[in-house]
Scaffold this motif. Structure first.
Motif, PDB file in Angstrom:
ATOM      1  N   SER A   1      88.661  33.567  -4.396  1.00 34.99           N
ATOM      2  CA  SER A   1      87.254  33.252  -4.626  1.00 34.99           C
ATOM      3  C   SER A   1      86.628  32.833  -3.296  1.00 34.99           C
ATOM      4  O   SER A   1      87.330  32.512  -2.334  1.00 34.99           O
ATOM      5  CB  SER A   1      87.106  32.135  -5.657  1.00 34.99           C
ATOM      6  OG  SER A   1      87.741  30.955  -5.185  1.00 34.99           O
ATOM      7  N   LEU A   2      85.319  32.826  -3.276  1.00 37.09           N
ATOM      8  CA  LEU A   2      84.612  32.424  -2.066  1.00 37.09           C
ATOM      9  C   LEU A   2      84.544  30.910  -1.968  1.00 37.09           C
ATOM     10  O   LEU A   2      84.402  30.212  -2.976  1.00 37.09           O
ATOM     11  CB  LEU A   2      83.186  32.985  -2.077  1.00 37.09           C
ATOM     12  CG  LEU A   2      83.063  34.502  -2.008  1.00 37.09           C
ATOM     13  CD1 LEU A   2      81.598  34.911  -2.149  1.00 37.09           C
ATOM     14  CD2 LEU A   2      83.642  35.039  -0.716  1.00 37.09           C
ATOM     15  N   THR A   3      84.637  30.420  -0.767  1.00 37.33           N
ATOM     16  CA  THR A   3      84.386  29.009  -0.481  1.00 37.33           C
ATOM     17  C   THR A   3      82.869  28.854  -0.350  1.00 37.33           C
ATOM     18  O   THR A   3      82.131  29.846  -0.341  1.00 37.33           O
ATOM     19  CB  THR A   3      85.042  28.609   0.845  1.00 37.33           C
ATOM     20  OG1 THR A   3      84.417  29.369   1.896  1.00 37.33           O
ATOM     21  CG2 THR A   3      86.550  28.845   0.831  1.00 37.33           C
ATOM     22  N   PRO A   4      82.375  27.640  -0.221  1.00 42.73           N
ATOM     23  CA  PRO A   4      80.942  27.483   0.041  1.00 42.73           C
ATOM     24  C   PRO A   4      80.492  28.263   1.287  1.00 42.73           C
ATOM     25  O   PRO A   4      79.394  28.829   1.304  1.00 42.73           O
ATOM     26  CB  PRO A   4      80.779  25.963   0.229  1.00 42.73           C
ATOM     27  CG  PRO A   4      81.854  25.386  -0.652  1.00 42.73           C
ATOM     28  CD  PRO A   4      83.024  26.337  -0.475  1.00 42.73           C
ATOM     29  N   LYS A   5      81.347  28.331   2.286  1.00 46.77           N
ATOM     30  CA  LYS A   5      81.019  29.118   3.494  1.00 46.77           C
ATOM     31  C   LYS A   5      80.848  30.599   3.133  1.00 46.77           C
ATOM     32  O   LYS A   5      79.907  31.243   3.583  1.00 46.77           O
ATOM     33  CB  LYS A   5      82.133  28.948   4.538  1.00 46.77           C
ATOM     34  CG  LYS A   5      81.890  29.668   5.847  1.00 46.77           C
ATOM     35  CD  LYS A   5      83.035  29.378   6.822  1.00 46.77           C
ATOM     36  CE  LYS A   5      82.867  30.071   8.148  1.00 46.77           C
ATOM     37  NZ  LYS A   5      83.974  29.780   9.076  1.00 46.77           N
ATOM     38  N   GLY A   6      81.741  31.131   2.315  1.00 44.25           N
ATOM     39  CA  GLY A   6      81.633  32.520   1.881  1.00 44.25           C
ATOM     40  C   GLY A   6      80.436  32.744   0.978  1.00 44.25           C
ATOM     41  O   GLY A   6      79.731  33.753   1.091  1.00 44.25           O
ATOM     42  N   GLU A   7      80.188  31.803   0.071  1.00 41.46           N
ATOM     43  CA  GLU A   7      79.035  31.914  -0.825  1.00 41.46           C
ATOM     44  C   GLU A   7      77.721  31.896  -0.069  1.00 41.46           C
ATOM     45  O   GLU A   7      76.739  32.502  -0.502  1.00 41.46           O
ATOM     46  CB  GLU A   7      79.055  30.781  -1.854  1.00 41.46           C
ATOM     47  CG  GLU A   7      80.152  30.917  -2.875  1.00 41.46           C
ATOM     48  CD  GLU A   7      80.278  29.702  -3.786  1.00 41.46           C
ATOM     49  OE1 GLU A   7      79.624  28.658  -3.512  1.00 41.46           O
ATOM     50  OE2 GLU A   7      81.046  29.783  -4.758  1.00 41.46           O
ATOM     51  N   SER A   8      77.705  31.218   1.078  1.00 44.08           N
ATOM     52  CA  SER A   8      76.458  31.119   1.849  1.00 44.08           C
ATOM     53  C   SER A   8      76.019  32.463   2.423  1.00 44.08           C
ATOM     54  O   SER A   8      74.904  32.591   2.923  1.00 44.08           O
ATOM     55  CB  SER A   8      76.606  30.080   2.969  1.00 44.08           C
ATOM     56  OG  SER A   8      77.463  30.578   3.985  1.00 44.08           O
ATOM     57  N   LEU A   9      76.887  33.478   2.340  1.00 47.24           N
ATOM     58  CA  LEU A   9      76.526  34.818   2.810  1.00 47.24           C
ATOM     59  C   LEU A   9      75.713  35.606   1.784  1.00 47.24           C
ATOM     60  O   LEU A   9      75.223  36.696   2.091  1.00 47.24           O
ATOM     61  CB  LEU A   9      77.778  35.605   3.193  1.00 47.24           C
ATOM     62  CG  LEU A   9      78.515  35.099   4.421  1.00 47.24           C
ATOM     63  CD1 LEU A   9      79.873  35.776   4.542  1.00 47.24           C
ATOM     64  CD2 LEU A   9      77.676  35.348   5.669  1.00 47.24           C
ATOM     65  N   ALA A  10      75.547  35.090   0.571  1.00 46.52           N
ATOM     66  CA  ALA A  10      74.815  35.809  -0.478  1.00 46.52           C
ATOM     67  C   ALA A  10      73.430  36.270  -0.012  1.00 46.52           C
ATOM     68  O   ALA A  10      73.070  37.442  -0.206  1.00 46.52           O
ATOM     69  CB  ALA A  10      74.712  34.972  -1.745  1.00 46.52           C
ATOM     70  N   PRO A  11      72.623  35.416   0.636  1.00 45.91           N
ATOM     71  CA  PRO A  11      71.311  35.891   1.079  1.00 45.91           C
ATOM     72  C   PRO A  11      71.405  37.002   2.137  1.00 45.91           C
ATOM     73  O   PRO A  11      70.529  37.869   2.212  1.00 45.91           O
ATOM     74  CB  PRO A  11      70.635  34.646   1.680  1.00 45.91           C
ATOM     75  CG  PRO A  11      71.426  33.490   1.215  1.00 45.91           C
ATOM     76  CD  PRO A  11      72.790  33.988   0.874  1.00 45.91           C
ATOM     77  N   VAL A  12      72.462  36.998   2.921  1.00 47.11           N
ATOM     78  CA  VAL A  12      72.657  38.043   3.929  1.00 47.11           C
ATOM     79  C   VAL A  12      72.874  39.378   3.226  1.00 47.11           C
ATOM     80  O   VAL A  12      72.250  40.386   3.580  1.00 47.11           O
ATOM     81  CB  VAL A  12      73.844  37.707   4.857  1.00 47.11           C
ATOM     82  CG1 VAL A  12      74.137  38.857   5.808  1.00 47.11           C
ATOM     83  CG2 VAL A  12      73.587  36.407   5.610  1.00 47.11           C
ATOM     84  N   PHE A  13      73.747  39.393   2.208  1.00 44.85           N
ATOM     85  CA  PHE A  13      73.995  40.626   1.465  1.00 44.85           C
ATOM     86  C   PHE A  13      72.742  41.085   0.722  1.00 44.85           C
ATOM     87  O   PHE A  13      72.468  42.282   0.639  1.00 44.85           O
ATOM     88  CB  PHE A  13      75.169  40.454   0.501  1.00 44.85           C
ATOM     89  CG  PHE A  13      76.498  40.422   1.184  1.00 44.85           C
ATOM     90  CD1 PHE A  13      76.991  41.555   1.828  1.00 44.85           C
ATOM     91  CD2 PHE A  13      77.265  39.277   1.210  1.00 44.85           C
ATOM     92  CE1 PHE A  13      78.216  41.534   2.470  1.00 44.85           C
ATOM     93  CE2 PHE A  13      78.494  39.258   1.852  1.00 44.85           C
ATOM     94  CZ  PHE A  13      78.968  40.384   2.484  1.00 44.85           C
ATOM     95  N   GLU A  14      71.972  40.143   0.179  1.00 42.51           N
ATOM     96  CA  GLU A  14      70.720  40.502  -0.505  1.00 42.51           C
ATOM     97  C   GLU A  14      69.740  41.149   0.472  1.00 42.51           C
ATOM     98  O   GLU A  14      69.090  42.141   0.142  1.00 42.51           O
ATOM     99  CB  GLU A  14      70.099  39.266  -1.146  1.00 42.51           C
ATOM    100  CG  GLU A  14      70.882  38.747  -2.326  1.00 42.51           C
ATOM    101  CD  GLU A  14      70.440  37.365  -2.781  1.00 42.51           C
ATOM    102  OE1 GLU A  14      69.404  36.854  -2.293  1.00 42.51           O
ATOM    103  OE2 GLU A  14      71.152  36.788  -3.626  1.00 42.51           O
ATOM    104  N   GLU A  15      69.657  40.610   1.669  1.00 43.97           N
ATOM    105  CA  GLU A  15      68.741  41.164   2.670  1.00 43.97           C
ATOM    106  C   GLU A  15      69.200  42.546   3.131  1.00 43.97           C
ATOM    107  O   GLU A  15      68.382  43.449   3.311  1.00 43.97           O
ATOM    108  CB  GLU A  15      68.615  40.211   3.860  1.00 43.97           C
ATOM    109  CG  GLU A  15      67.472  40.529   4.787  1.00 43.97           C
ATOM    110  CD  GLU A  15      66.115  40.522   4.095  1.00 43.97           C
ATOM    111  OE1 GLU A  15      65.273  41.385   4.439  1.00 43.97           O
ATOM    112  OE2 GLU A  15      65.870  39.687   3.216  1.00 43.97           O
ATOM    113  N   ILE A  16      70.499  42.725   3.313  1.00 46.52           N
ATOM    114  CA  ILE A  16      71.030  44.046   3.681  1.00 46.52           C
ATOM    115  C   ILE A  16      70.723  45.042   2.566  1.00 46.52           C
ATOM    116  O   ILE A  16      70.335  46.187   2.830  1.00 46.52           O
ATOM    117  CB  ILE A  16      72.542  43.976   3.969  1.00 46.52           C
ATOM    118  CG1 ILE A  16      72.786  43.210   5.272  1.00 46.52           C
ATOM    119  CG2 ILE A  16      73.153  45.377   4.046  1.00 46.52           C
ATOM    120  CD1 ILE A  16      74.243  42.879   5.537  1.00 46.52           C
TER     121      ILE A  16
END
Length: 114
Positions: free
Chosen positions: A91-106
């Motif tokens: 599973s993602l850590t909070p650090k990994g989860e923080s990439l969600a907006p990056v993937f949404e923008e891509i």
């Protein structure tokens, strides 16, 4: 801008100066194809190793290496379930989860330009 190897990344960082350092450093951590695929796939939630293997299309050796790297860098948590059958969950850590907006923008960018 290509960041395929450590040498190229270093040259790129030198060429663009201090302003690009955070971008270059970020790409060094998450910029490989398989790291991005796994991080994106885990945005859906915790998955077992074989689920990730099927959903990403990675072979077992590649996936194992990528998951080890992502865990070492603090993007992914690994949880072992000892009861039969033995299973490893990721599973993602909070650090990994923080990439969600990056993937949404891509995703938004891809919808417009690809």
């Amino acid at each position: 801008m290509s960041v395929d190897s450590e040498t190229e990344a270093g040259e790129t960082g030198e060429r663009y100066g201090e302003q690009a350092c955070s971008v270059i450093d970020s790409l060094r951590q998450i910029g490989s194809q398989w790291r991005l695929i796994v991080l994106h796939d885990l945005q859906e939630g915790e998955k077992r190793f074989n689920e990730l293997k099927r959903s990403t299309g990675a072979n077992a050796r590649t996936l194992s290496r990528v998951l080890d790297d992502l865990a070492e860098m603090g993007f992914v948590d690994r949880r072992m379930e000892e009861a039969a059958p033995v299973a490893t969950y990721y599973s993602l850590t909070p650090k990994g989860e923080s990439l969600a907006p990056v993937f949404e923008e891509i995703d938004r960018w891809a919808d417009e330009w690809l």
